[in-house]
Design a protein around this motif. Structure first.
Motif, PDB file in Angstrom:
ATOM      1  N   GLY A 107       0.826  -1.202   0.000  1.00  0.00           N
ATOM      2  CA  GLY A 107       0.000   0.000   0.000  1.00  0.00           C
ATOM      3  C   GLY A 107       0.854   1.243   0.000  1.00  0.00           C
ATOM      4  N   MET A 108       0.205   2.369  -0.198  1.00  0.00           N
ATOM      5  CA  MET A 108       0.866   3.672  -0.224  1.00  0.00           C
ATOM      6  C   MET A 108       1.556   3.929   1.106  1.00  0.00           C
ATOM      7  N   VAL A 109       2.655   4.662   1.061  1.00  0.00           N
ATOM      8  CA  VAL A 109       3.359   5.030   2.277  1.00  0.00           C
ATOM      9  C   VAL A 109       2.394   5.770   3.205  1.00  0.00           C
ATOM     10  N   GLY A 110       2.450   5.436   4.497  1.00  0.00           N
ATOM     11  CA  GLY A 110       1.595   6.102   5.478  1.00  0.00           C
ATOM     12  C   GLY A 110       0.262   5.447   5.699  1.00  0.00           C
ATOM     13  N   MET A 111       0.008   4.288   5.066  1.00  0.00           N
ATOM     14  CA  MET A 111      -1.278   3.620   5.223  1.00  0.00           C
ATOM     15  C   MET A 111      -1.324   2.702   6.436  1.00  0.00           C
ATOM     16  N   GLY A 112      -0.180   2.510   7.103  1.00  0.00           N
ATOM     17  CA  GLY A 112      -0.183   1.702   8.319  1.00  0.00           C
ATOM     18  C   GLY A 112       0.230   0.258   8.113  1.00  0.00           C
ATOM     19  N   LYS A 113       1.022   0.006   7.059  1.00  0.00           N
ATOM     20  CA  LYS A 113       1.458  -1.375   6.784  1.00  0.00           C
ATOM     21  C   LYS A 113       2.284  -1.921   7.944  1.00  0.00           C
ATOM     22  N   THR A 114       3.272  -1.137   8.374  1.00  0.00           N
ATOM     23  CA  THR A 114       4.161  -1.573   9.457  1.00  0.00           C
ATOM     24  C   THR A 114       3.375  -1.805  10.748  1.00  0.00           C
ATOM     25  N   THR A 115       2.471  -0.884  11.054  1.00  0.00           N
ATOM     26  CA  THR A 115       1.672  -1.000  12.276  1.00  0.00           C
ATOM     27  C   THR A 115       0.819  -2.267  12.249  1.00  0.00           C
ATOM     28  N   LEU A 116       0.174  -2.520  11.122  1.00  0.00           N
ATOM     29  CA  LEU A 116      -0.670  -3.711  10.996  1.00  0.00           C
ATOM     30  C   LEU A 116       0.140  -4.982  11.161  1.00  0.00           C
ATOM     31  N   VAL A 117       1.260  -5.085  10.452  1.00  0.00           N
ATOM     32  CA  VAL A 117       2.072  -6.300  10.515  1.00  0.00           C
ATOM     33  C   VAL A 117       2.643  -6.499  11.920  1.00  0.00           C
ATOM     34  N   LYS A 118       3.005  -5.395  12.571  1.00  0.00           N
ATOM     35  CA  LYS A 118       3.515  -5.510  13.938  1.00  0.00           C
ATOM     36  C   LYS A 118       2.453  -6.081  14.866  1.00  0.00           C
ATOM     37  N   ARG A 119       1.193  -5.666  14.686  1.00  0.00           N
ATOM     38  CA  ARG A 119       0.125  -6.193  15.534  1.00  0.00           C
ATOM     39  C   ARG A 119      -0.094  -7.686  15.294  1.00  0.00           C
ATOM     40  N   VAL A 120       0.047  -8.104  14.058  1.00  0.00           N
ATOM     41  CA  VAL A 120      -0.053  -9.542  13.749  1.00  0.00           C
ATOM     42  C   VAL A 120       1.131 -10.284  14.350  1.00  0.00           C
ATOM     43  N   TYR A 121       2.311  -9.740  14.139  1.00  0.00           N
ATOM     44  CA  TYR A 121       3.558 -10.348  14.627  1.00  0.00           C
ATOM     45  C   TYR A 121       3.541 -10.500  16.147  1.00  0.00           C
ATOM     46  N   GLU A 122       2.963  -9.504  16.856  1.00  0.00           N
ATOM     47  CA  GLU A 122       2.941  -9.511  18.319  1.00  0.00           C
ATOM     48  C   GLU A 122       1.738 -10.256  18.901  1.00  0.00           C
ATOM     49  N   ASP A 123       0.806 -10.690  18.044  1.00  0.00           N
ATOM     50  CA  ASP A 123      -0.381 -11.376  18.549  1.00  0.00           C
ATOM     51  C   ASP A 123       0.018 -12.634  19.327  1.00  0.00           C
ATOM     52  N   VAL A 124      -0.658 -12.860  20.450  1.00  0.00           N
ATOM     53  CA  VAL A 124      -0.281 -13.956  21.334  1.00  0.00           C
ATOM     54  C   VAL A 124      -0.399 -15.311  20.652  1.00  0.00           C
ATOM     55  N   ASN A 125      -1.399 -15.481  19.806  1.00  0.00           N
ATOM     56  CA  ASN A 125      -1.560 -16.761  19.108  1.00  0.00           C
ATOM     57  C   ASN A 125      -0.457 -16.991  18.086  1.00  0.00           C
ATOM     58  N   VAL A 126      -0.039 -15.910  17.428  1.00  0.00           N
ATOM     59  CA  VAL A 126       1.063 -16.015  16.468  1.00  0.00           C
ATOM     60  C   VAL A 126       2.363 -16.303  17.200  1.00  0.00           C
ATOM     61  N   LYS A 127       2.602 -15.584  18.297  1.00  0.00           N
ATOM     62  CA  LYS A 127       3.828 -15.802  19.089  1.00  0.00           C
ATOM     63  C   LYS A 127       3.916 -17.252  19.553  1.00  0.00           C
ATOM     64  N   PHE A 140       4.898 -20.046  16.697  1.00  0.00           N
ATOM     65  CA  PHE A 140       6.238 -20.143  16.106  1.00  0.00           C
ATOM     66  C   PHE A 140       7.300 -20.155  17.191  1.00  0.00           C
ATOM     67  N   GLN A 141       8.373 -20.876  16.889  1.00  0.00           N
ATOM     68  CA  GLN A 141       9.458 -21.000  17.872  1.00  0.00           C
ATOM     69  C   GLN A 141      10.516 -19.906  17.699  1.00  0.00           C
ATOM     70  N   LEU A 142      10.682 -19.436  16.484  1.00  0.00           N
ATOM     71  CA  LEU A 142      11.638 -18.358  16.215  1.00  0.00           C
ATOM     72  C   LEU A 142      10.913 -17.167  15.616  1.00  0.00           C
ATOM     73  N   HIS A 143      11.319 -15.954  16.045  1.00  0.00           N
ATOM     74  CA  HIS A 143      10.677 -14.732  15.580  1.00  0.00           C
ATOM     75  C   HIS A 143      11.759 -13.703  15.244  1.00  0.00           C
ATOM     76  N   ALA A 144      11.607 -13.030  14.095  1.00  0.00           N
ATOM     77  CA  ALA A 144      12.600 -12.014  13.719  1.00  0.00           C
ATOM     78  C   ALA A 144      11.938 -10.906  12.918  1.00  0.00           C
ATOM     79  N   TRP A 145      12.386  -9.688  13.204  1.00  0.00           N
ATOM     80  CA  TRP A 145      11.871  -8.501  12.500  1.00  0.00           C
ATOM     81  C   TRP A 145      13.056  -7.778  11.859  1.00  0.00           C
ATOM     82  N   LEU A 146      13.050  -7.683  10.527  1.00  0.00           N
ATOM     83  CA  LEU A 146      14.139  -7.043   9.788  1.00  0.00           C
ATOM     84  C   LEU A 146      13.608  -5.841   9.010  1.00  0.00           C
TER      85      LEU A 146
END
Length: 927
Positions: free
Chosen positions: A196-216, A219-225
């Protein structure tokens, strides 16, 4: 933009020196070669200089001087071509004319020589400073502007990762969707792209998914690059190893990692993940180029452990290029709804999340500018939060000067820098195209057809072998859409773009940039006195008559008018052109109240684009032949019924539009124009819309227009059929064909063979009676749209069409006189839209299983003997809209009973419209 100006000039100079060497003479030719060589040596330096110019005033001044000298050189070239284009004539009066021209040419040659000498001196001075700045300012490292932007973007991303869950708006639904994709149970490695266009909240959305307790937990390994524009694989992989993977398993990082190169690091990560056999989720945030993914993807092995790669990108091709397997998934970000935007705005602006009543109107006006872009809403809300809530005038000042606020400091300046990062990444030839979008008024849906033609007329296109200029321009548009800089406003059913637009905040930014670069100036209040002396392009929003002198228009290349507060008549247009803008390329007068074209227009030798659509122009004079460089002429919905023989002098004309729209509830509402004899001499024509078939000769001439891609022909008689088929067989490039008979009961004789059949044909409209379906129709494998109007067929037309592999739209308007239509199993595999109109004998429609699997829109109108819904309609799983217009009362009554069997067949269709034509308008209601 200076780079663009120089690049376009160098292209023009090379052609000019090649074609005009004999007229230039040795001295002028050497000076022009010197200018070309000096500017060519500066070109590579310009891109980096433009990145630094905002921070170094000397560089900004120098870049501006380069740009202006490139513009002035272009003016001199065009003046030279215009002055020495005097045609030789025969006879006594011809010799007098030639002598007069030679006297004028001597004077012009001397004047142009003086200008070139002046430009050469300026170029020498600029070149000396170029050599000095090259040593004074190091360009081996990234420019300070770029580094500053990287800092801003990094801080922006860190802030996005720290946003409290309670502050997020409109994120729950996409978050749930992404989590379901991540935890779908597939054991294979899966890539999920968020674009999506810059400023639409892509990073924020993915971070919320990445930090979700069920997602955590899954998976056994987690990395953010964080990848960013300046991707370095070695840096990214070391960060992954040192600060993430080994930290997750609480082990020390092997010492040899520090000395590894990129390939060894990639192999190290791959071995680590394979040997541990851990399931992993890795986020690649802000991926710019597909090449970056290709370089790093081999570090992530297929472990059959349900591992996932998530990535964010602003570039559509990158998102889809990373998702090549069947189970991969691309999520396209959406702008916030009005309600979501208001919630976010209030939370950022007001301490109690509640807008005071006296500020609501101005607040909603400001919010409208943001168009649902979370970055803009949050940033502007942050600025307003510190404003005095009792002073409405301060808030209104921000509303009316939001573009200027972006030039300030603080949060809105950061918004500008983040958005300009995408602009600065563009190749030089796309920068001009994007900045040109600033000519349009705010919230304007831009006609793609007209946009591409203006880009071409402006000279923004680079020729590519085997491609027309329209195809090149369309490629440029698609690339800007791919980079999320231009949005699609409306698509046709074949996937082609009809209208596009640009986000309001980005428009404000590029408008400022275009003004700085002297690319475009807007006039919104009728005051032309504030325009710079060397203005290149003017876009007038709401023309107002004034009595100022227009002598500052001498360098003008484009004049575009959008709307008229006062009528633009012949007199006011003459005044507007009285400044002698003899180098004008583009003149857009759509909607002006003109009855004739002032003589000043026919003196515009360099004019390439002339739009007179929806004006009152009645006659085109012979003087049209003076516009030897005209490529696009639009006379749609004027009163012009005939074109003069002078039109045949326009050897470069590519598009000629002279049709008249009427009531489209009738078949024969399109009127064309009477063409001069030998219309076939316009060999460059690609679009001809619409020409009257007055006689066999006109129809025969059409066959000479080998470049035609679109043809509309009206007033066709039965006896013209054989000649037309013969002509069409020669038009191998034809993509669109519209044929209208001379009257409703006139038979279109289409049974003659076309050899070869135009296999490139994509759109076909036949308006007039047909004795039977043409045999060649079933061979048009590339056909995407077919419209049969007034055909009166007795045989079922579906059998000839059902196997066409690319058909997406069918319109039958009074085209069939049978009682039944059956869409057989397996037929019409790609059809998305079906319209059945005025089929007066039709009683029922049947859709067999596996027919019309992609149908999204079904419209039935004035088929009053149809008392039941199409049999099998409940099996059309992709149907989004059903429209029933002027249908029989029995069917309508059945559907209004929500307990009826008929209603139950369509209960799952998202949109159902029932309408009747009452008192000259549609009375619609939705079930």
């Amino acid at each position: 933009m200076a780079e663009s100006a120089v690049a376009f000039l160098l292209k023009q100079l090379s052609t000019f020196l090649l074609t005009q060497s004999t007229r230039l003479g040795g001295g002028l030719q050497r000076e022009m070669q010197f200018i070309r060589d000096e500017l060519g040596s500066m070109r590579a330096f310009l891109r980096d200089a433009e990145l630094k110019e905002d921070d170094v005033s000397e560089l900004k001044e120098w870049v501006g001087q380069v740009r202006e000298v490139a513009y002035d050189t272009q003016d001199v070239i065009d003046e030279f071509i215009m002055r020495f284009a005097c045609n030789r004539s025969d006879g006594f009066y011809g010799r007098v004319h030639n002598f007069y021209c030679s006297i004028k040419n001597i004077r012009a040659h001397n004047r142009i020589s003086s200008k070139i000498e002046s430009i050469k001196c300026r170029v020498k001075d600029i070149s000396e400073r170029h050599n000095r700045y090259r040593s004074d300012y190091s360009f081996s490292e990234r420019g300070s502007y770029s580094a500053d932007v990287e800092d801003v973007v990094s801080q922006f991303r860190r802030n996005a990762l720290l946003i409290d869950e309670a502050e997020l708006v409109g994120i729950e639904k996409p978050k749930r969707g992404l989590i379901s994709q991540i935890l779908d149970g597939s054991s294979n490695l899966k890539v999920v792209s968020v674009v999506g266009m810059v400023g639409m909240g892509k990073t924020t959305l993915v971070k919320r998914v990445y930090e979700d307790v069920n997602v955590k937990r899954h998976f056994q390994l987690h990395a953010w690059l964080t990848i960013s524009q300046t991707f370095h694989m070695k840096v990214v992989l070391k960060d992954l190893i040192r600060r993430q993977l080994f930290k997750e398993i609480n082990e020390a990082v092997p010492q040899e990692v520090e000395s590894m190169d990129g390939d060894k690091l990639r192999a190290f990560v791959q071995d680590f993940l394979q040997q541990k056999k851990y399931s992993y989720v890795i986020v690649l945030d802000d991926l710019w180029k597909l090449e970056s993914w290709e370089a790093i993807k081999y570090a992530f092995p297929e472990t059959n452990c349900s591992s996932r790669i998530m990535l964010t990108t602003r570039i559509s091709d990158t998102a889809s290029g990373c998702c090549t397997k069947s189970n991969d998934y691309v999520h396209k970000m959406q702008f916030l709804s009005d309600e979501e935007s208001w919630t976010l705005f209030c939370s950022k602006t007001f301490a109690d999340n509640c807008c005071p009543p006296h500020l609501e109107d101005v607040s909603r006006g400001i919010l409208h500018k943001c168009k649902g872009l979370p970055l803009a809403i949050a940033s502007i809300g942050g600025v307003l939060a510190s404003k005095d809530k009792s002073k409405v005038d301060e808030w209104e000042m921000i509303l009316h000067s939001l573009g200027g606020e972006l030039e300030g400091i603080g949060k809105l300046e950061r918004v500008k820098k983040i958005l300009l990062l995408s602009y600065n990444d563009l190749p030089w030839f796309l920068k001009s195209c994007l900045l040109y979008m600033s000519i349009y008024p705010e919230d304007w849906d831009v006609s793609v057809r007209f946009l591409l033609q203006t880009w071409i007329a402006e000279g923004f296109m680079l020729q590519r072998k085997g491609m027309t200029m329209v195809e090149v321009a369309n490629g440029y548009l698609n690339e800007l859409i791919n980079r999320s800089l231009i949005q699609v406003a409306e698509l046709d059913h074949d996937g082609s773009i009809i209208y596009c637009n640009i986000h309001g905040i980005l428009r404000d930014i590029i408008l400022t940039k275009a003004r700085e670069q002297n690319l475009v100036m807007l006039v919104t209040n009728g005051d032309y006195t504030r325009l710079p002396e060397n203005i290149r392009r003017i876009a007038i929003h709401e023309f107002i008559e004034n009595h100022h002198e227009y002598n500052r228009f001498k360098h003008l290349r484009s004049l575009l008018i959008f709307g008229y507060r006062n009528p633009l008549n012949e007199s006011s247009l003459s005044k507007l052109l009285s400044g002698h803008p003899k180098l004008l390329n583009v003149l857009n007068l759509q909607g002006a109240k003109l009855k004739s074209i002032p003589k000043e227009v026919f003196k515009l030798f360099h004019l390439k684009y002339l739009n007179l659509q929806d004006t009152g122009v009645e006659i085109i004079s012979q003087s049209i032949g003076n516009l030897q460089n005209l490529e696009y002429l639009n006379l749609v919905n004027t009163h012009v019924m005939e074109l003069p023989i002078g039109i045949l002098k326009l050897k470069k004309l590519r598009e000629l539009l002279v049709f008249h729209k009427g009531d489209y509830s009738k078949n024969f509402a399109v009127r064309g124009f009477k063409a001069p004899r030998e219309i076939g001499r316009l060999l460059s024509l690609e679009v001809l819309d619409s020409i009257d078939a007055d006689n066999d000769e006109t129809v025969r001439e059409i066959g000479k227009l080998a470049q035609l891609r679109e043809l509309s022909i009206t007033k066709l008689r039965r006896e013209d059929g054989k000649e037309l088929c013969s002509s069409l067989g020669k038009l191998t490039n034809l993509r669109k064909l519209f044929v209208y008979s001379i009257k409703e009961d006139e038979i279109l004789d289409r049974q003659h063979s076309m050899s070869p059949t135009p296999q490139a044909l994509q759109m076909l409209r036949l308006s007039g009676r047909l004795e039977k379906v043409p045999q060649w129709l079933s061979s048009l494998q590339g056909l995407t749209v077919i419209e049969l109007c007034g055909s009166g067929l007795r045989e079922n037309p579906l059998e000839s069409l059902q196997d066409l592999p690319n058909l997406v739209k069918i319109i039958f308007n009074k085209a069939y006189e049978g009682e039944q239509l059956c869409f057989k199993a397996g037929g019409f595999q790609k059809l998305k839209r079906l319209e059945l109109q005025r089929l007066e004998q039709l009683k029922w429609v049947r859709v067999e299983k596996d027919a019309l699997p992609c149908l999204q829109y079904l419209i039935m109108a004035d088929c009053k003997q149809v008392n039941e819904l199409p049999w099998g309609i409940q099996n059309l799983n992709k149907l989004q809209s059903l429209g029933l217009y002027n249908m029989g009362n029995e069917l309508v009554m059945k559907l209004q009973d929500k307990g009826s069997e008929e209603y139950q067949k369509i209960v799952k269709i998202p949109e159902i419209v029932i309408a009747n034509w009452i008192d000259g308008q549609w009375d619609e209601h939705f079930l």
